[in-house]
Design an enzyme around this catalytic site. Structure first.
Site, PDB file in Angstrom:
ATOM      1  N   GLU A  49       0.813  -1.221   0.000  1.00  0.00           N
ATOM      2  CA  GLU A  49       0.000   0.000   0.000  1.00  0.00           C
ATOM      3  C   GLU A  49       0.846   1.270   0.000  1.00  0.00           C
ATOM      4  O   GLU A  49       0.488   2.254  -0.646  1.00  0.00           O
ATOM      5  CB  GLU A  49      -0.952  -0.013   1.190  1.00  0.00           C
ATOM      6  CG  GLU A  49      -2.078  -1.009   0.970  1.00  0.00           C
ATOM      7  CD  GLU A  49      -3.027  -1.052   2.137  1.00  0.00           C
ATOM      8  OE1 GLU A  49      -4.148  -0.578   2.002  1.00  0.00           O
ATOM      9  OE2 GLU A  49      -2.615  -1.554   3.204  1.00  0.00           O
ATOM     10  N   GLU A  61      -4.241  -9.277   3.180  1.00  0.00           N
ATOM     11  CA  GLU A  61      -5.023  -8.977   4.386  1.00  0.00           C
ATOM     12  C   GLU A  61      -6.215  -9.905   4.577  1.00  0.00           C
ATOM     13  O   GLU A  61      -6.599 -10.205   5.712  1.00  0.00           O
ATOM     14  CB  GLU A  61      -5.503  -7.524   4.360  1.00  0.00           C
ATOM     15  CG  GLU A  61      -4.430  -6.494   4.671  1.00  0.00           C
ATOM     16  CD  GLU A  61      -3.682  -6.014   3.437  1.00  0.00           C
ATOM     17  OE1 GLU A  61      -3.729  -6.713   2.395  1.00  0.00           O
ATOM     18  OE2 GLU A  61      -3.042  -4.951   3.511  1.00  0.00           O
TER      19      GLU A  61
HETATM   20  C1  3H9 Z   1      -1.643  -4.740   6.968  1.00  0.00           C
HETATM   21  O1  3H9 Z   1      -0.652  -4.395   6.404  1.00  0.00           O
HETATM   22  C2  3H9 Z   1      -2.860  -3.920   7.216  1.00  0.00           C
HETATM   23  C3  3H9 Z   1      -3.066  -2.723   6.336  1.00  0.00           C
HETATM   24  O2  3H9 Z   1      -3.567  -3.060   5.073  1.00  0.00           O
HETATM   25  C4  3H9 Z   1      -4.088  -1.810   6.913  1.00  0.00           C
HETATM   26  C5  3H9 Z   1      -3.707  -1.060   8.113  1.00  0.00           C
HETATM   27  C6  3H9 Z   1      -4.611   0.087   8.438  1.00  0.00           C
HETATM   28  N1  3H9 Z   1       3.546  -7.803  11.652  1.00  0.00           N
HETATM   29  O3  3H9 Z   1       6.730 -15.645   8.601  1.00  0.00           O
HETATM   30  P1  3H9 Z   1       8.085 -15.497   9.204  1.00  0.00           P
HETATM   31  C7  3H9 Z   1       6.822 -11.700  12.088  1.00  0.00           C
HETATM   32  S1  3H9 Z   1      -1.795  -6.254   7.684  1.00  0.00           S
HETATM   33  C8  3H9 Z   1       4.153  -8.298  12.740  1.00  0.00           C
HETATM   34  O4  3H9 Z   1       8.528 -16.540  10.144  1.00  0.00           O
HETATM   35  P2  3H9 Z   1       9.212 -15.616   6.564  1.00  0.00           P
HETATM   36  C9  3H9 Z   1       6.429 -13.151  12.260  1.00  0.00           C
HETATM   37  O5  3H9 Z   1       5.425 -13.268  13.217  1.00  0.00           O
HETATM   38  C10 3H9 Z   1      -0.321  -7.075   7.321  1.00  0.00           C
HETATM   39  N2  3H9 Z   1       4.992  -9.355  12.706  1.00  0.00           N
HETATM   40  O6  3H9 Z   1       9.226 -15.278   8.101  1.00  0.00           O
HETATM   41  C11 3H9 Z   1       7.746 -13.749  12.696  1.00  0.00           C
HETATM   42  O7  3H9 Z   1       7.913 -13.450  14.062  1.00  0.00           O
HETATM   43  P3  3H9 Z   1       8.704 -14.444  15.025  1.00  0.00           P
HETATM   44  C12 3H9 Z   1      -0.356  -7.688   5.997  1.00  0.00           C
HETATM   45  C13 3H9 Z   1       5.200  -9.920  11.512  1.00  0.00           C
HETATM   46  O8  3H9 Z   1      10.469 -15.080   6.031  1.00  0.00           O
HETATM   47  C14 3H9 Z   1       8.766 -12.959  11.904  1.00  0.00           C
HETATM   48  O9  3H9 Z   1       8.114 -11.751  11.521  1.00  0.00           O
HETATM   49  N3  3H9 Z   1       0.813  -8.490   5.829  1.00  0.00           N
HETATM   50  C15 3H9 Z   1       4.590  -9.450  10.343  1.00  0.00           C
HETATM   51  O10 3H9 Z   1       8.868 -17.044   6.351  1.00  0.00           O
HETATM   52  C16 3H9 Z   1       9.241 -13.662  10.661  1.00  0.00           C
HETATM   53  O11 3H9 Z   1       8.118 -14.084   9.915  1.00  0.00           O
HETATM   54  C17 3H9 Z   1       0.809  -9.848   5.870  1.00  0.00           C
HETATM   55  O12 3H9 Z   1      -0.228 -10.469   5.992  1.00  0.00           O
HETATM   56  C18 3H9 Z   1       3.731  -8.340  10.445  1.00  0.00           C
HETATM   57  N4  3H9 Z   1       3.108  -7.814   9.361  1.00  0.00           N
HETATM   58  O13 3H9 Z   1       7.974 -14.812   5.938  1.00  0.00           O
HETATM   59  C19 3H9 Z   1       2.138 -10.524   5.747  1.00  0.00           C
HETATM   60  N5  3H9 Z   1       4.982 -10.237   9.309  1.00  0.00           N
HETATM   61  O14 3H9 Z   1      10.091 -14.498  14.520  1.00  0.00           O
HETATM   62  C20 3H9 Z   1       2.358 -11.447   6.896  1.00  0.00           C
HETATM   63  C21 3H9 Z   1       5.824 -11.157   9.827  1.00  0.00           C
HETATM   64  O15 3H9 Z   1       8.524 -13.872  16.370  1.00  0.00           O
HETATM   65  N6  3H9 Z   1       3.685 -11.992   6.944  1.00  0.00           N
HETATM   66  N7  3H9 Z   1       5.956 -10.962  11.160  1.00  0.00           N
HETATM   67  O16 3H9 Z   1       7.988 -15.769  14.892  1.00  0.00           O
HETATM   68  C22 3H9 Z   1       4.109 -12.964   6.101  1.00  0.00           C
HETATM   69  O17 3H9 Z   1       3.404 -13.413   5.216  1.00  0.00           O
HETATM   70  C23 3H9 Z   1       5.477 -13.530   6.330  1.00  0.00           C
HETATM   71  O18 3H9 Z   1       5.808 -13.302   7.676  1.00  0.00           O
HETATM   72  C24 3H9 Z   1       6.604 -12.904   5.469  1.00  0.00           C
HETATM   73  C25 3H9 Z   1       7.975 -13.422   5.951  1.00  0.00           C
HETATM   74  C26 3H9 Z   1       6.377 -13.339   4.017  1.00  0.00           C
HETATM   75  C27 3H9 Z   1       6.597 -11.402   5.579  1.00  0.00           C
END
Ligand code: 3H9
Length: 706
Positions: free
Chosen positions: A110, A130
């Site tokens: 975004e 999301e």
């Molecule tokens: C959003 O953006 C809302 C907006 O549209 C609107 C707002 C108004 N936040 O998965 P991993 C942590 S909603 C906090 O093991 P990988 C994860 O918990 C967001 N923490 O690594 C982990 O912590 P820990 C939309 C996050 O390399 C660590 O990072 N975004 C977030 O296999 C490593 O993650 C998504 O839905 C976060 N946003 O994969 C993306 N993301 O080490 C969600 C990750 O303590 N994330 N963490 O266990 C993912 O799909 C994968 O984590 C990503 C990395 C591909 C980024």
């Protein structure tokens, strides 16, 4: 949680005429409120610095940004919001370029949409996932994406949540310039210089014309609605996404943003958001074990598999797909040939569906070797036995493995019920023995229960988790007991379903009620799918040790005695005419149930669907609590992950323990106490549940802050 006191920073520095703004919050540059503050401050700096002509946004480390910090949702909202940040970026009077490497997801995409130009290196991935968290792109994404990409593409991205490669994103205009190399910083800066040289000005996405064909846009919205109404069973946020995109078509930009915000807050308030985010963090928490924190896994370069039946072949496919060589051992040539052909069948189906080529199959199968001699296993680092589920058969296999395996080889047993401690005690190296409960089909199902016997060495536990990672599985640590986490709880809630059936509800009503809750299938459909004979064998095995005072519903036995095992025999609880997989209610089954009620002197009564679900869930939660209380599961979240990945539990409810917290533990306990009056043995409340209710606490309090 570990990251709670780590806020990260946004840094900026001038590179010639460009203000380079870096989001720095390892590991994925999640944008918490500090980062959002930093981004606004950086843009203000660019506005005020006369030497700056353009801004470039980039992520520190490997990623651009994984989006807004998900841990903030469900807590009081912190300013500035992401829409504020995106609006500020878009309003910047100097051109802003996003230079993307790694992932740009959710809020990450975004802010890129709010920038005036987007650059990405080839390996970058973008997406608006999301929907998987029960929310919508709330940083203006639902308004900007349709304007930039058109309603059809924008909806597809938001409703599937899929990640797209930079190259694909380039084809539909989400990326303006694709990099050639791996360095987003230097190539991005070159791109910005080029834009400045061409005097390319600001280009706010809100002015993009992707929605100018109103008829096509409206048709895309209608089509999305029709497809979601069919697919998104019980889900809330997909409809809100469509509503927001509709606003992008019908309302001016600013009003559309206000609509998006209203819908976003509705999603945030929904229990589905809480359930889905619980699932997101839980499936990451299950990897963190106290016993493996300090140890490295043992190395393994090859895997031996004993047995080429359904499970052995499925496990072999999972291992082969991970790029590891498999040595399969069977008792004779005929069985070995059957084992190999069981594996080939899986790949042949993939070829038929056009998913892989014949050459790919050949390459994979080249990693397979077979033998009828245990001696062939002498060099193997890790062995998984997947022979018949019988303790004495498995004990014999263990003896033979002990004779041939090298020192330090890991010996894993694929069992769904048996006592792994007893198996480990069979050989003089119990420290090397672990249970790996794969779910069928083993190459498809993500769940792997790692069953940890008392004498196992921690590095063997670490090895099992390492194997899970390489196979792309979600591992959950389980202690030793009959059925471990999942099947132990299954036995109880299936027992509850059978009791409801005997007391008056038809299996069809029960299945229907359970599907209405969100499960993909009800208990009787599941039994028909997996085969009634499996449960029958378990009941026979347990008959000697069963408490004679415990209620025992004989209806399943009556069906099995007739050879009605479910889909594979053409009938079970349902009729499956001519190999159909869609079952039809069977009046003969209903007649058998009536007979059984009479035999058991039960006067049938009616149940509402809600009553059925209350009992079904209460049984699941109560046994889940006992499993936690006894340390079989480390935390309630481990039970949740088992159910999400092994038992078709609706993800939007987060798992049975999360669901219990959502409805309130007191309400669950009150139900159990009421049922206890009918059958005190079956419905004995878990002491943990009783204690939590007394303390006014919930299961989440046992999840280590999650
Ligand atoms: C959003 O953006 C809302 C907006 O549209 C609107 C707002 C108004 N936040 O998965 P991993 C942590 S909603 C906090 O093991 P990988 C994860 O918990 C967001 N923490 O690594 C982990 O912590 P820990 C939309 C996050 O390399 C660590 O990072 N975004 C977030 O296999 C490593 O993650 C998504 O839905 C976060 N946003 O994969 C993306 N993301 O080490 C969600 C990750 O303590 N994330 N963490 O266990 C993912 O799909 C994968 O984590 C990503 C990395 C591909 C980024």
């Amino acid at each position: 949680m570990e990251h709670e006191d780590q806020f990260g920073t946004v840094t900026w520095e001038r590179r010639d005429r460009v203000l380079l703004v870096k989001i720095d919050n390892a590991p994925v540059n999640a944008m918490n409120f500090r980062i959002r503050q930093g981004l606004i401050a950086a843009i203000e700096t660019a506005e005020n610095d006369k030497q700056v002509d353009a801004v470039m946004l980039i992520g520190a480390g490997h990623n651009f940004s994984g989006g807004v910090d998900i841990r903030e949702f469900g807590k009081p909202l912190l300013e500035p919001s992401l829409p504020d940040v995106c609006n500020r970026i878009e309003a910047c009077t100097k051109p802003v370029v996003a230079a993307i490497q790694g992932v740009a997801l959710g809020g990450g995409t975004e802010i890129a949409l709010a920038a005036h130009y987007r650059f990405a290196i080839n390996t970058a991935k973008l997406g608006l996932p999301e929907v998987g968290l029960g929310i919508l792109p709330g940083g203006g994404g639902t308004q900007r994406a349709p304007r930039l990409l058109g309603a059809k593409v924008a909806l597809e991205l938001m409703l599937t949540g899929r990640r797209v490669d930079a190259a694909e994103a380039h084809t539909f205009g989400l990326i303006d310039r694709l990099g050639k190399g791996e360095d987003a910083l230097s190539e991005g800066l070159t791109y910005v210089e080029e834009l400045l040289h061409l005097r390319a000005g600001r280009r706010p996405t809100r002015d993009a014309t992707g929605l100018s064909d109103k008829t096509a846009s409206a048709a895309a919205i209608q089509a999305a609605h029709a497809s979601i109404a069919e697919k998104a069973r019980g889900l809330f946020s997909p409809f809100k996404i469509i509503e927001a995109v509709n606003a992008s078509l019908e309302q001016p930009f600013e009003e559309g943003l206000r609509t998006e915000r209203r819908l976003f807050l509705e999603c945030i308030a929904s229990p589905q958001r809480a359930g889905l985010i619980h699932a997101f963090f839980s499936e990451r928490e299950v990897w963190k074990l106290p016993e493996t924190r300090q140890v490295a896994p043992r190395e393994f370069r090859s895997v031996g598999i004993i047995g080429g039946g359904l499970m052995g072949a499925g496990i072999a496919v999972a291992v082969l797909d991970a790029g590891l060589p498999v040595l399969m051992v069977e008792r004779d040539e005929a069985s070995l040939t059957r084992g190999r052909s069981n594996i080939e069948k899986v790949y042949d189906r993939l070829i038929q569906r056009g998913r892989i080529s014949a050459e790919q199959k050949e390459r994979v199968m080249a990693r397979w070797t077979g033998s009828t001699s245990y001696a062939a296993l002498g060099d193997v680092d890790l062995v998984i036995e997947a022979v018949f589920e019988d303790l004495s058969v498995k004990k014999e296999v263990f003896q033979r493995l002990n004779d041939v395996l090298k020192n330090g080889a890991v010996i894993a047993t694929n069992t769904s019920y048996l006592d792994v401690d007893a198996l480990a005690a069979e050989i003089p190296r119990p420290q090397d023995v672990i249970g790996l409960h794969f779910f069928s089909p083993a190459n498809v199902m993500k769940l792997l229960e790692v069953v940890v016997p008392s004498k196992v060495s921690p590095d063997v536990v670490a090895t099992a988790f390492d194997l899970a990672k390489r196979l792309g599985k979600i591992p959950v640590r389980a202690g030793v007991c009959d059925g471990f986490i999942g099947n132990r709880i299954l036995a109880v809630f299936r027992g509850a379903a059978e009791a409801i059936m005997e007391d008056g509800a038809s299996p069809y009503q029960i299945d229907n009620a359970v599907r209405g809750f969100g499960f993909a299938m009800g208990p009787f459909q599941t039994s028909d799918l997996s085969g009634g004979d499996i449960g029958w064998a378990t009941r026979k095995r347990r008959s000697a040790t069963r408490n004679p005072n415990a209620r025992y519903v004989e209806i399943p036995d009556r069906l099995c005695e007739r050879g009605w095992f479910g889909q594979k025999s053409g009938r079970g609880y349902y009729l499956y005419p001519e190999g159909s997989r869609q079952g039809m209610p069977d009046p003969e089954v209903e007649a058998i149930i009536d007979d059984e009620r009479r035999r058991a002197q039960i006067t049938p009564r009616t149940f509402t669907d809600d009553e059925i679900v209350h009992r079904y869930m209460a049984a699941m939660i109560n046994e889940g609590a006992k499993v936690v209380e006894e340390g079989i599961a480390l935390r309630p979240l481990d039970v949740d992950v088992v159910f999400l990945y092994g038992y078709g539990f609706p993800r939007f409810r987060g798992g049975p323990m999360k669901y219990a917290d959502t409805v309130g533990l007191k309400a669950v306990l009150d139900n159990i106490r009421a049922f206890e009056r009918e059958d005190p043995l079956f419905w004995r409340p878990s002491q943990l549940l009783v204690d939590l209710v007394a303390r006014g606490d919930n299961f989440a309090s046992l999840n280590g802050g999650l």
